[in-house]
Design a protein around this motif. Sequence first.
Motif, PDB file in Angstrom:
ATOM      1  N   GLY A 164       8.283   5.940 -13.178  1.00  0.00           N
ATOM      2  CA  GLY A 164       7.853   6.101 -14.559  1.00  0.00           C
ATOM      3  C   GLY A 164       9.011   5.995 -15.526  1.00  0.00           C
ATOM      4  N   ASN A 165       9.939   5.050 -15.223  1.00  0.00           N
ATOM      5  CA  ASN A 165      11.125   4.766 -16.053  1.00  0.00           C
ATOM      6  C   ASN A 165      12.214   5.833 -15.969  1.00  0.00           C
ATOM      7  OD1 ASN A 165       9.980   2.367 -17.011  1.00  0.00           O
ATOM      8  ND2 ASN A 165       8.980   3.439 -18.702  1.00  0.00           N
ATOM      9  N   LYS A 166      12.040   6.817 -15.092  1.00  0.00           N
ATOM     10  CA  LYS A 166      13.038   7.890 -15.021  1.00  0.00           C
ATOM     11  C   LYS A 166      14.258   7.519 -14.178  1.00  0.00           C
ATOM     12  CE  LYS A 166      10.482  12.058 -16.127  1.00  0.00           C
ATOM     13  NZ  LYS A 166      10.258  13.464 -15.706  1.00  0.00           N
ATOM     14  N   PHE A 167      14.066   6.686 -13.189  1.00  0.00           N
ATOM     15  CA  PHE A 167      15.168   6.254 -12.329  1.00  0.00           C
ATOM     16  C   PHE A 167      15.394   4.766 -12.598  1.00  0.00           C
ATOM     17  CE2 PHE A 167      16.711   5.992  -7.610  1.00  0.00           C
ATOM     18  CZ  PHE A 167      17.993   5.715  -8.053  1.00  0.00           C
ATOM     19  N   GLN A 168      16.481   4.445 -13.293  1.00  0.00           N
ATOM     20  CA  GLN A 168      16.750   3.070 -13.697  1.00  0.00           C
ATOM     21  C   GLN A 168      18.051   2.572 -13.074  1.00  0.00           C
ATOM     22  OE1 GLN A 168      16.413   2.325 -17.908  1.00  0.00           O
ATOM     23  NE2 GLN A 168      14.773   3.829 -18.184  1.00  0.00           N
ATOM     24  N   ILE A 169      17.967   1.392 -12.461  1.00  0.00           N
ATOM     25  CA  ILE A 169      19.141   0.744 -11.875  1.00  0.00           C
ATOM     26  C   ILE A 169      19.288  -0.617 -12.546  1.00  0.00           C
ATOM     27  CG2 ILE A 169      20.235  -0.092  -9.775  1.00  0.00           C
ATOM     28  CD1 ILE A 169      18.463   1.793  -8.172  1.00  0.00           C
ATOM     29  N   ASP A 213      13.525  -3.174 -10.515  1.00  0.00           N
ATOM     30  CA  ASP A 213      12.307  -3.085 -11.323  1.00  0.00           C
ATOM     31  C   ASP A 213      11.260  -2.202 -10.656  1.00  0.00           C
ATOM     32  OD1 ASP A 213      13.428  -4.776 -13.178  1.00  0.00           O
ATOM     33  OD2 ASP A 213      12.333  -6.555 -12.526  1.00  0.00           O
ATOM     34  N   ARG A 214      11.171  -2.301  -9.338  1.00  0.00           N
ATOM     35  CA  ARG A 214      10.149  -1.533  -8.612  1.00  0.00           C
ATOM     36  C   ARG A 214      10.447  -0.036  -8.668  1.00  0.00           C
ATOM     37  NH1 ARG A 214       5.556  -0.560  -7.830  1.00  0.00           N
ATOM     38  NH2 ARG A 214       4.404  -0.971  -5.906  1.00  0.00           N
ATOM     39  N   ILE A 215      11.714   0.320  -8.546  1.00  0.00           N
ATOM     40  CA  ILE A 215      12.092   1.729  -8.629  1.00  0.00           C
ATOM     41  C   ILE A 215      11.811   2.276 -10.029  1.00  0.00           C
ATOM     42  CG2 ILE A 215      14.071   3.304  -8.623  1.00  0.00           C
ATOM     43  CD1 ILE A 215      15.149   1.711  -6.260  1.00  0.00           C
ATOM     44  N   LYS A 216      12.126   1.497 -11.031  1.00  0.00           N
ATOM     45  CA  LYS A 216      11.848   1.911 -12.406  1.00  0.00           C
ATOM     46  C   LYS A 216      10.352   2.136 -12.597  1.00  0.00           C
ATOM     47  CE  LYS A 216      12.348   0.321 -17.209  1.00  0.00           C
ATOM     48  NZ  LYS A 216      12.858  -0.767 -18.082  1.00  0.00           N
ATOM     49  N   GLN A 217       9.558   1.232 -12.048  1.00  0.00           N
ATOM     50  CA  GLN A 217       8.102   1.352 -12.180  1.00  0.00           C
ATOM     51  C   GLN A 217       7.579   2.579 -11.447  1.00  0.00           C
ATOM     52  OE1 GLN A 217       5.869  -1.627 -10.075  1.00  0.00           O
ATOM     53  NE2 GLN A 217       4.153  -1.531 -11.492  1.00  0.00           N
ATOM     54  N   VAL A 221       0.834  -1.196   0.000  1.00  0.00           N
ATOM     55  CA  VAL A 221       0.000   0.000   0.000  1.00  0.00           C
ATOM     56  C   VAL A 221       0.867   1.244   0.000  1.00  0.00           C
ATOM     57  CG1 VAL A 221      -1.608   1.353   1.378  1.00  0.00           C
ATOM     58  CG2 VAL A 221      -2.008  -1.080   1.062  1.00  0.00           C
ATOM     59  N   SER A 222       1.920   1.214   0.846  1.00  0.00           N
ATOM     60  CA  SER A 222       2.825   2.357   0.914  1.00  0.00           C
ATOM     61  C   SER A 222       3.515   2.604  -0.416  1.00  0.00           C
ATOM     62  CB  SER A 222       3.869   2.104   2.009  1.00  0.00           C
ATOM     63  OG  SER A 222       4.848   3.094   2.000  1.00  0.00           O
ATOM     64  N   CYS A 223       3.985   1.523  -1.036  1.00  0.00           N
ATOM     65  CA  CYS A 223       4.691   1.674  -2.304  1.00  0.00           C
ATOM     66  C   CYS A 223       3.762   2.138  -3.408  1.00  0.00           C
ATOM     67  CB  CYS A 223       5.338   0.344  -2.699  1.00  0.00           C
ATOM     68  SG  CYS A 223       6.775  -0.080  -1.700  1.00  0.00           S
ATOM     69  N   GLN A 224       2.527   1.653  -3.410  1.00  0.00           N
ATOM     70  CA  GLN A 224       1.584   2.080  -4.430  1.00  0.00           C
ATOM     71  C   GLN A 224       1.265   3.557  -4.287  1.00  0.00           C
ATOM     72  OE1 GLN A 224       0.518   0.158  -7.042  1.00  0.00           O
ATOM     73  NE2 GLN A 224      -0.134   2.159  -7.769  1.00  0.00           N
ATOM     74  N   SER A 225       1.150   3.993  -3.014  1.00  0.00           N
ATOM     75  CA  SER A 225       0.912   5.412  -2.776  1.00  0.00           C
ATOM     76  C   SER A 225       2.082   6.235  -3.287  1.00  0.00           C
ATOM     77  CB  SER A 225       0.720   5.650  -1.274  1.00  0.00           C
ATOM     78  OG  SER A 225       0.615   7.020  -1.002  1.00  0.00           O
ATOM     79  N   GLN A 226       3.311   5.723  -3.028  1.00  0.00           N
ATOM     80  CA  GLN A 226       4.505   6.419  -3.508  1.00  0.00           C
ATOM     81  C   GLN A 226       4.496   6.481  -5.028  1.00  0.00           C
ATOM     82  OE1 GLN A 226       7.203   7.797  -1.631  1.00  0.00           O
ATOM     83  NE2 GLN A 226       7.544   8.653  -3.650  1.00  0.00           N
ATOM     84  N   ASN A 227       4.117   5.392  -5.661  1.00  0.00           N
ATOM     85  CA  ASN A 227       4.083   5.316  -7.122  1.00  0.00           C
ATOM     86  C   ASN A 227       3.130   6.363  -7.691  1.00  0.00           C
ATOM     87  OD1 ASN A 227       4.426   4.293  -9.744  1.00  0.00           O
ATOM     88  ND2 ASN A 227       2.668   2.931  -9.510  1.00  0.00           N
ATOM     89  N   ASN A 228       1.922   6.438  -7.115  1.00  0.00           N
ATOM     90  CA  ASN A 228       0.910   7.358  -7.626  1.00  0.00           C
ATOM     91  C   ASN A 228       1.319   8.814  -7.477  1.00  0.00           C
ATOM     92  OD1 ASN A 228      -0.711   5.204  -8.282  1.00  0.00           O
ATOM     93  ND2 ASN A 228      -1.909   5.280  -6.388  1.00  0.00           N
ATOM     94  N   SER A 229       2.097   9.103  -6.434  1.00  0.00           N
ATOM     95  CA  SER A 229       2.415  10.502  -6.153  1.00  0.00           C
ATOM     96  C   SER A 229       3.640  10.998  -6.903  1.00  0.00           C
ATOM     97  CB  SER A 229       2.631  10.700  -4.647  1.00  0.00           C
ATOM     98  OG  SER A 229       3.754   9.967  -4.231  1.00  0.00           O
ATOM     99  N   THR A 230       4.463  10.067  -7.421  1.00  0.00           N
ATOM    100  CA  THR A 230       5.723  10.515  -7.984  1.00  0.00           C
ATOM    101  C   THR A 230       5.805  10.420  -9.500  1.00  0.00           C
ATOM    102  OG1 THR A 230       6.680   8.332  -7.639  1.00  0.00           O
ATOM    103  CG2 THR A 230       7.014   9.959  -5.902  1.00  0.00           C
ATOM    104  N   VAL A 231       5.146   9.435 -10.088  1.00  0.00           N
ATOM    105  CA  VAL A 231       5.343   9.244 -11.523  1.00  0.00           C
ATOM    106  C   VAL A 231       4.787  10.401 -12.338  1.00  0.00           C
ATOM    107  CG1 VAL A 231       5.396   6.748 -11.374  1.00  0.00           C
ATOM    108  CG2 VAL A 231       3.195   7.896 -11.715  1.00  0.00           C
ATOM    109  N   THR A 232       3.904  11.194 -11.700  1.00  0.00           N
ATOM    110  CA  THR A 232       3.327  12.337 -12.415  1.00  0.00           C
ATOM    111  C   THR A 232       4.218  13.570 -12.336  1.00  0.00           C
ATOM    112  OG1 THR A 232       2.097  12.946 -10.441  1.00  0.00           O
ATOM    113  CG2 THR A 232       0.985  11.505 -12.026  1.00  0.00           C
ATOM    114  N   ALA A 233       5.294  13.467 -11.537  1.00  0.00           N
ATOM    115  CA  ALA A 233       6.172  14.634 -11.366  1.00  0.00           C
ATOM    116  C   ALA A 233       7.153  14.682 -12.533  1.00  0.00           C
ATOM    117  CB  ALA A 233       6.910  14.555 -10.032  1.00  0.00           C
ATOM    118  N   ASN A 234       6.772  15.389 -13.600  1.00  0.00           N
ATOM    119  CA  ASN A 234       7.575  15.408 -14.817  1.00  0.00           C
ATOM    120  C   ASN A 234       8.904  16.124 -14.646  1.00  0.00           C
ATOM    121  OD1 ASN A 234       5.622  14.034 -16.311  1.00  0.00           O
ATOM    122  ND2 ASN A 234       4.466  15.928 -16.681  1.00  0.00           N
TER     123      ASN A 234
END
Length: 367
Positions: free
Chosen positions: A70-75, A63-67, A21-34
């Motif tokens: 939004g593909n901006k941070f790749q390891i 993979d989780r960080i990339k997701q 839940v925490s990670c999904q919340s993080q995902n929703n809040s950050t991938v839109t930050a262009n």
Amino acid sequence: MQRRQFLTNASISAVTSATLVSCQSQNNSTVTANSLPEIKWRMVTSWPKSLDTIFGGAQSFCDRIKQMSGNKFQITPYAAGEIVPGLEVLDTVQNGTVECGHTASYYYIGKNSALVFGTGVPFGLTAGQHNAWWYYGGGLEAMQKVYSDFNIINFPAGNTGAQMGGWFKKQLNSLADLRGLKMRIPGLGGEVMAKLGVNVQVLPGGELFLALDRGAIDAAEWVGPYDDEKLGLNKAAQYYYYPGWWEAGPSLEVLINKSAWEKLPPEYQAMVECAAKEANISMLANYDFLNQKSLKSLVDSGTKLMAFPDDILTEAKKISFAIYEDNSAKNPAFNEIYRSWLEFRKGILQWNKINEFSFANFLAKSE
């Protein structure tokens, strides 16, 4: 093996749900930050790619960080030997050759004996107890203080659960049978075995089968049934001992060069912490799922499952705590962590005797 499964299932379910839940919340809040930058890192690991559980834990973290970004941070993770040998991860991250790594801290106790607490110590904490220490018992703060001397910040990012005691070419009937054996076993567990008369070797996972099969070593421990079967260790030795008293709930860690970490936007730092927690819980659940099946497969194919004789366990525990006291006297960093860890261990053992061990022991006897 049954007890390990009983002790982890409830905690895994609760913590995994919260983490996701925490990670999904993080995902929703950050991938839109262009405005977030595009960043590419490399990760060295101590694992061969054939071990899809351990190397897979590093891969899932990346993979989780990339997701989430939004593909901006790749390891990109690399297996042991692709950039550096598996036992040189800390050095490579420390000097900035790569930005991060995935490894076990007890490989590096020669640099500072206190690093062993990052992975775990003989007769130490189970996986659930270790996570409680990491996240709420002061463990993360204590270990980050140690790693700061190496220009590194660390986060727990994997746990194998209670491990097996390893593969032996001959049966052990008593403590005397250990003397003179050549065995692969790292960390303080190796120090204890050395005091029991074992000729200790430290080898990366990818080299174990050939060393055991060709007689360069007489015994080897790695993780547990699933990984051990993948490495083919059952084809090189027939006696499979338990419990792995030196690794009751060992953690693996993501190590990040501190200079690289401090350049990350706060959003990316939050993603790293979140992905590390998710990898930590997910790996443990995966191992408990896979090991039960692999153990049956090993036994059905001829592996002889054996318990360590009581005199080995009794003497090993005595030696272990003598080593801790000796290290405490020599190393202030070890002493600082050990005293706090010891108090934590005492309290959580008393609690777990009541709430989990009693239930697990009853089921183990009755099923």
